[in-house]
Motif scaffolding. Structure first.
Motif, PDB file in Angstrom:
ATOM      1  N   CYS A 184      -3.274  36.000   4.057  1.00 54.22           N
ATOM      2  CA  CYS A 184      -3.872  34.373   3.690  1.00 54.22           C
ATOM      3  C   CYS A 184      -3.228  33.379   4.855  1.00 54.22           C
ATOM      4  O   CYS A 184      -1.972  33.751   5.160  1.00 54.22           O
ATOM      5  CB  CYS A 184      -3.109  33.863   2.167  1.00 54.22           C
ATOM      6  SG  CYS A 184      -3.682  32.380   1.810  1.00 54.22           S
ATOM      7  N   THR A 185      -4.456  32.968   5.108  1.00 50.14           N
ATOM      8  CA  THR A 185      -4.240  31.885   6.320  1.00 50.14           C
ATOM      9  C   THR A 185      -4.380  30.447   5.805  1.00 50.14           C
ATOM     10  O   THR A 185      -5.185  30.579   4.759  1.00 50.14           O
ATOM     11  CB  THR A 185      -5.001  32.040   7.638  1.00 50.14           C
ATOM     12  OG1 THR A 185      -6.550  32.185   6.981  1.00 50.14           O
ATOM     13  CG2 THR A 185      -4.566  33.520   7.980  1.00 50.14           C
ATOM     14  N   THR A 186      -3.888  29.462   6.433  1.00 54.93           N
ATOM     15  CA  THR A 186      -4.148  28.111   5.606  1.00 54.93           C
ATOM     16  C   THR A 186      -4.835  27.305   7.023  1.00 54.93           C
ATOM     17  O   THR A 186      -4.461  27.560   8.000  1.00 54.93           O
ATOM     18  CB  THR A 186      -2.807  27.377   5.481  1.00 54.93           C
ATOM     19  OG1 THR A 186      -1.813  27.686   6.416  1.00 54.93           O
ATOM     20  CG2 THR A 186      -2.158  28.377   4.072  1.00 54.93           C
ATOM     21  N   THR A 187      -5.522  26.325   6.646  1.00 56.77           N
ATOM     22  CA  THR A 187      -5.837  25.430   7.594  1.00 56.77           C
ATOM     23  C   THR A 187      -5.535  23.947   6.917  1.00 56.77           C
ATOM     24  O   THR A 187      -5.409  23.923   5.657  1.00 56.77           O
ATOM     25  CB  THR A 187      -7.483  25.476   7.632  1.00 56.77           C
ATOM     26  OG1 THR A 187      -8.019  25.510   6.254  1.00 56.77           O
ATOM     27  CG2 THR A 187      -7.867  26.704   8.305  1.00 56.77           C
ATOM     28  N   ASP A 235      -8.965  39.313   3.653  1.00 56.86           N
ATOM     29  CA  ASP A 235      -8.129  37.907   4.377  1.00 56.86           C
ATOM     30  C   ASP A 235      -8.978  36.740   3.414  1.00 56.86           C
ATOM     31  O   ASP A 235     -10.079  36.640   3.151  1.00 56.86           O
ATOM     32  CB  ASP A 235      -8.900  37.616   5.879  1.00 56.86           C
ATOM     33  CG  ASP A 235      -8.424  38.925   6.642  1.00 56.86           C
ATOM     34  OD1 ASP A 235      -7.223  39.265   6.716  1.00 56.86           O
ATOM     35  OD2 ASP A 235      -9.103  39.091   7.808  1.00 56.86           O
ATOM     36  N   ARG A 237      -8.606  32.631   3.219  1.00 52.63           N
ATOM     37  CA  ARG A 237      -8.188  31.229   3.779  1.00 52.63           C
ATOM     38  C   ARG A 237      -7.991  30.253   2.850  1.00 52.63           C
ATOM     39  O   ARG A 237      -8.975  30.092   1.867  1.00 52.63           O
ATOM     40  CB  ARG A 237      -9.392  31.025   4.837  1.00 52.63           C
ATOM     41  CG  ARG A 237      -9.167  29.678   5.797  1.00 52.63           C
ATOM     42  CD  ARG A 237     -10.118  29.677   6.528  1.00 52.63           C
ATOM     43  NE  ARG A 237      -9.914  30.552   7.772  1.00 52.63           N
ATOM     44  CZ  ARG A 237     -10.738  30.603   8.789  1.00 52.63           C
ATOM     45  NH1 ARG A 237     -11.704  29.851   9.075  1.00 52.63           N
ATOM     46  NH2 ARG A 237     -10.552  31.505   9.744  1.00 52.63           N
TER      47      ARG A 237
END
Length: 299
Positions: free
Chosen positions: A249-252, A287, A289
């Motif tokens: 998990c990536t965050t913006t 993935d 996001r």
């Protein structure tokens, strides 16, 4: 010499003929006393043919199982009757000859043809014609999509596809309207395990067709008009490869108030995928996001 013998033979010829006749009658009486005419009851099962001729008229005949066994009496010499048993007799009905009751069109009857494979010229069937009672009602035919269910699983890096296929996919079911109208589904079930043969990434098996009514009860398929090709259904199930991959998990964006994201907690750290082996080899992770927006302050 010859004349003397002839005279001896013809002397009192009337008495001699009478004596011979008396002797024959006496022999006949003794024979019948020792082998008298008797009556005996036998039982056999009725063989039914000609159902299609009734269906062609838009009707469905039903014969109770209890009516398919009939008993009848036979007369003949005791010596003959002692040599006979139930297996020597047969009984047939041809439904093409049914007689529908004029007062009740749901009732009918048909003549039973009874015969014997032994001594048929030396015995007599008693009681006249035997009639077999039956009921008739409107014939109905419907089509049903076959629903497939699979019990069991495969171990290792193998999994079953989500869409098993039936062949044929649709079946025609005919029979009495009172039964066919209650059919809710047509089903086939197969069982798989690690001993099941896999060929070209597929499992091919056959299962018996089962019919379920509106109440969830199984319907006796033997009492319906089901083509033999539909009674056993072929089932094909795809066999897929499996692979467990991590979830990343990536965050913006960033939260309000000068705060920052320190980490993300996931409900699951990995997921099991199944599909074509070549496609799975190219997947290393899933993935995700997540967008984080500043909270808007109100003054």
């Amino acid at each position: 010499m010859g004349k003397k013998l002839l005279k001896t033979f013809t002397n009192n010829i009337g008495f001699k003929i009478l004596a011979i006749a008396f002797a024959f009658i006496l022999w006949l009486v003794v024979y019948n006393l020792n082998d008298p005419v008797k009556t005996k009851t036998f039982t056999t099962t009725v063989t039914v043919t000609g159902r299609d001729s009734v269906v062609d008229k838009g009707l469905w005949p039903t014969i109770k199982d209890s009516e398919k066994t009939i008993s009848f009496s036979v007369s003949g010499k005791r010596s003959y009757l002692n040599e006979l048993d139930d297996s020597d007799f047969y009984a047939n009905v041809d439904l093409a000859n049914i007689i529908v009751d004029k007062d009740d069109t749901n009732k009918a009857s048909v003549k039973v043809d009874i015969g014997c494979t032994k001594y048929r010229h030396s015995i007599t069937f008693n009681g006249g014609d035997h009639m077999l009672p039956l009921s008739v009602e409107k014939y109905m035919q419907k089509q049903f999509e076959v629903k497939v269910s699979v019990d069991g699983s495969l171990s290792g890096a193998k999994a079953l596809g989500n869409k098993p296929q039936a062949n044929p996919k649709v079946v025609k079911i005919g029979g009495p309207e009172s039964v066919v109208s209650t059919i809710a589904s047509a089903n086939v079930n197969i069982k798989v395990d690690d001993n099941t043969i896999i060929s070209d990434n597929q499992i091919t098996d056959r299962g018996d067709l089962t019919l379920i009514d509106d109440n969830g009860d199984e319907i006796d398929i033997s009492k319906l008009d089901v083509d033999s090709q539909y009674q056993s259904i072929a089932v094909t199930v795809d066999v897929l490869s499996t692979k467990e991959v991590p979830i990343k998990c990536t965050t913006t964006g960033s939260p309000a108030g000068g705060k920052s994201v320190l980490g993300v907690e996931l409900s699951e750290e990995s997921v099991m995928l199944k599909g074509n082996a070549e496609a799975l080899n190219n997947i290393t992770s899933i993935d995700v996001r997540q967008s984080i927006y500043r909270a808007q302050q109100t003054i």
